[in-house]
Scaffold this motif. Structure first.
Motif, mmCIF file in Angstrom:
data_model
loop_
_atom_site.group_PDB
_atom_site.id
_atom_site.type_symbol
_atom_site.label_atom_id
_atom_site.label_comp_id
_atom_site.label_asym_id
_atom_site.label_seq_id
_atom_site.Cartn_x
_atom_site.Cartn_y
_atom_site.Cartn_z
ATOM 1 N N ASP A 96 -11.790 -15.303 -18.160
ATOM 2 C CA ASP A 96 -13.082 -14.744 -18.550
ATOM 3 C C ASP A 96 -14.198 -15.772 -18.384
ATOM 4 O OD1 ASP A 96 -11.899 -12.349 -19.156
ATOM 5 O OD2 ASP A 96 -11.711 -12.769 -21.304
ATOM 6 N N LYS A 99 -15.026 -16.170 -14.643
ATOM 7 C CA LYS A 99 -15.700 -14.986 -14.108
ATOM 8 C C LYS A 99 -17.149 -14.898 -14.581
ATOM 9 C CE LYS A 99 -15.262 -9.928 -13.862
ATOM 10 N NZ LYS A 99 -14.443 -8.757 -14.288
ATOM 11 N N SER A 100 -17.375 -15.098 -15.880
ATOM 12 C CA SER A 100 -18.726 -14.962 -16.424
ATOM 13 C C SER A 100 -19.635 -16.096 -15.963
ATOM 14 C CB SER A 100 -18.688 -14.901 -17.955
ATOM 15 O OG SER A 100 -18.103 -16.075 -18.496
ATOM 16 N N LYS A 103 -20.654 -15.517 -12.340
ATOM 17 C CA LYS A 103 -21.703 -14.501 -12.259
ATOM 18 C C LYS A 103 -23.073 -15.125 -12.522
ATOM 19 C CE LYS A 103 -23.085 -10.029 -14.203
ATOM 20 N NZ LYS A 103 -22.730 -8.958 -15.182
ATOM 21 N N TRP A 117 -26.170 -17.734 -20.418
ATOM 22 C CA TRP A 117 -24.708 -17.686 -20.576
ATOM 23 C C TRP A 117 -24.262 -18.598 -21.708
ATOM 24 C CZ3 TRP A 117 -21.094 -21.664 -19.931
ATOM 25 C CH2 TRP A 117 -19.739 -21.265 -19.917
ATOM 26 N N ASP A 120 -25.184 -17.104 -24.999
ATOM 27 C CA ASP A 120 -24.386 -15.924 -25.338
ATOM 28 C C ASP A 120 -22.981 -16.263 -25.829
ATOM 29 O OD1 ASP A 120 -26.433 -14.193 -24.761
ATOM 30 O OD2 ASP A 120 -25.742 -13.736 -22.722
#
Length: 355
Positions: A96, A99-100, A103, A117, A120
Motif C-alpha cells: 500500500d 502504491k500510494s 501515485k 500524502w 494523510d
C-alpha cells in the motif's frame, strides 16, 4: 582443500544471469576437478546450497543486481523517498505504501502531492501510540520523553518551528544512545560518517544470522554494495536498517554546500535556510525517531518489534492532543494580525474534526 580456495569459482558462478544445478556441477568439475552436491534452497530468495566435503556454500539463482530490479523491498521504496526527505513509515504495509507514494510522485505536482500524502498517512492517534508504546519504552529515548511529548504538544498547538527544532537534538541524542547500546560502546557524540558505517555493520551482522550455516555466500563477496544488497533481500530487518542508513546518509546528514537543500539537520540547527519550515517536517523527524526504536527492538524485549496499532491509552492521549489543537485553532490568524511572518501557504491543517 580449504573452502576459500573455491571463492573464484563461486564468484564466477555468481555472475551467471541464471543458475541451475547442472551449471554449478559442471563448473566445479571443469574448474576445480571435483564433484559437488547441489540442492535448491530458499533463504528469502531462491538459491542453491553447494556441499563439498563438510563445507556448505550459497549462491542465489540470480545475481543481486537482478533482484534489485525485479523484486520489491523497503530499500527500493526508501530510495524513491530520498528526494523528498522522507524516511519510510514503518507502520504502513509495503504494498500500500509503494502504491500510494508512486501515485503521488507521478502526479502533475509531485512536491505538493507528496506533502499531502505525508499529511494523510500521519494522524494524531499515531503520534500518541508511538510516544506511549515505543518512545517511552526505548532505552535510547527514555531520557527525552518529556521533550518528545512537549514537541508533540507544540506541533498540535501550531508551534511548528519549536516542535521541529526541539526534536533534532533528541534525534542526535537517541542516535548516540543507540550506538552505545547496540555496539556496546560509550561514545560522547555521533559522527555522521562513522555512524553510517556502523549501521552497515549492524545490518550485515543481523542478516548474516540467516546464513550462518554457510562457509561462503554473497554477503562475503568483498564488495560492500553487493553485500549490503544481499542482506536486504534475504532479511527484512536488514532491509529496514538499510532504509534508515540511506535516510541518515543522504538526507539528514548529507553534507550541505548551499543553504537551499531542504530537510537537513545542519541547515535546521544553524538556521541557514527556510526550507525546513514546512509543517510536514515534523512528520519527517518523528518518523526518523521510529527507526531508532525499530533498531533497538531487534535486541530489546521492551520495545515492540511489530506495529501494534492503537489502544485505549493512546486514544486518550490522542483526544487530549485534538483538544489542544482545537483550542489553538485561531493562533495563526492572531499572530498574523501582529505583523508576525506567516507560515508557508502550503501548510496543511494539523487536525480536522470528523464531519
Amino acid at each position: 582443500m580449504d573452502e576459500m580456495d573455491y571463492t573464484k569459482t563461486l564468484k564466477k558462478l555468481y555472475k551467471a544471469p541464471e543458475l541451475n544445478a547442472s551449471l554449478i556441477i559442471e563448473t566445479f568439475k571443469r574448474r576445480e576437478g571435483i564433484s559437488v552436491i547441489v540442492e535448491e534452497v530458499d533463504v528469502g530468495k531462491p538459491g542453491f546450497k553447494i556441499t563439498i566435503d563438510e563445507s556448505n556454500f550459497l549462491l542465489l539463482k540470480h545475481p543481486i543486481e537482478h533482484f534489485n530490479i525485479k523484486w520489491g523491498r523497503a530499500t527500493s521504496i526508501q530510495s524513491r523517498m530520498l528526494p523528498y526527505g522522507i524516511p519510510i513509515p514503518l507502520y504502513l504495509g509495503q504494498g500500500d505504501m509503494s502504491k500510494s507514494f508512486h501515485k503521488a510522485i507521478t502526479s502533475q505536482s509531485p512536491d505538493t502531492a507528496v506533502e499531502k500524502w505525508l499529511y494523510d498517512i500521519f494522524e494524531i492517534d499515531l503520534a500518541a501510540a508511538y510516544f506511549l508504546n515505543y518512545f517511552s519504552k526505548s532505552e535510547a529515548l527514555k531520557d527525552y520523553r518529556l521533550i518528545i511529548l512537549e514537541a508533540i504538544e507544540s506541533f498540535y498547538m501550531g508551534l511548528d518551528h519549536a516542535a521541529i527544532m526541539s526534536l533534532i537534538p533528541v534525534f542526535e541524542g537517541g542516535l548516540r544512545n543507540l550506538q552505545n547500546l547496540v555496539l556496546d560502546e560509550d561514545k560522547g557524540n555521533v559522527s555522521g560518517a562513522v555512524f553510517e558505517k556502523r549501521l552497515r555493520a549492524i545490518l550485515k551482522h543481523w542478516g548474516s544470522r540467516r546464513v550462518s550455516d554457510y562457509n561462503w555466500h554473497p554477503g562475503m563477496y568483498g564488495i560492500d554494495s553487493i553485500e549490503v544488497d544481499f542482506y536486504t533481500h534475504i532479511c527484512p530487518q536488514s532491509d529496514v536498517i538499510n532504509c534508515f542508513r540511506l535516510f541518515f546518509k543522504n538526507v539528514l546528514y548529507k553534507p550541505t554546500e548551499s543553504h537551499n537543500e531542504g530537510f537537513n539537520r545542519h541547515i535546521i540547527v544553524h538556521m541557514l535556510g527556510n526550507n525546513f519550515n514546512r509543517a510536514t517536517n515534523f512528520f519527517r523527524i518523528f518518523l526518523a525517531l521510529t527507526h531508532i526504536t525499530f533498531i533497538e527492538s531487534l535486541t530489546s524485549e521492551h520495545v515492540p518489534f511489530f506495529w501494534r496499532g492503537y489502544d485505549d491509552e493512546s486514544r486518550r492521549l490522542g483526544q487530549y492532543l485534538k483538544q489542544i489543537s482545537e483550542i489553538m485553532d485561531g493562533r495563526r490568524s492572531l499572530i498574523k494580525s501582529f505583523g508576525v511572518p506567516g507560515y508557508p501557504s502550503t501548510s496543511l491543517p494539523l487536525y480536522q474534526s470528523p464531519s
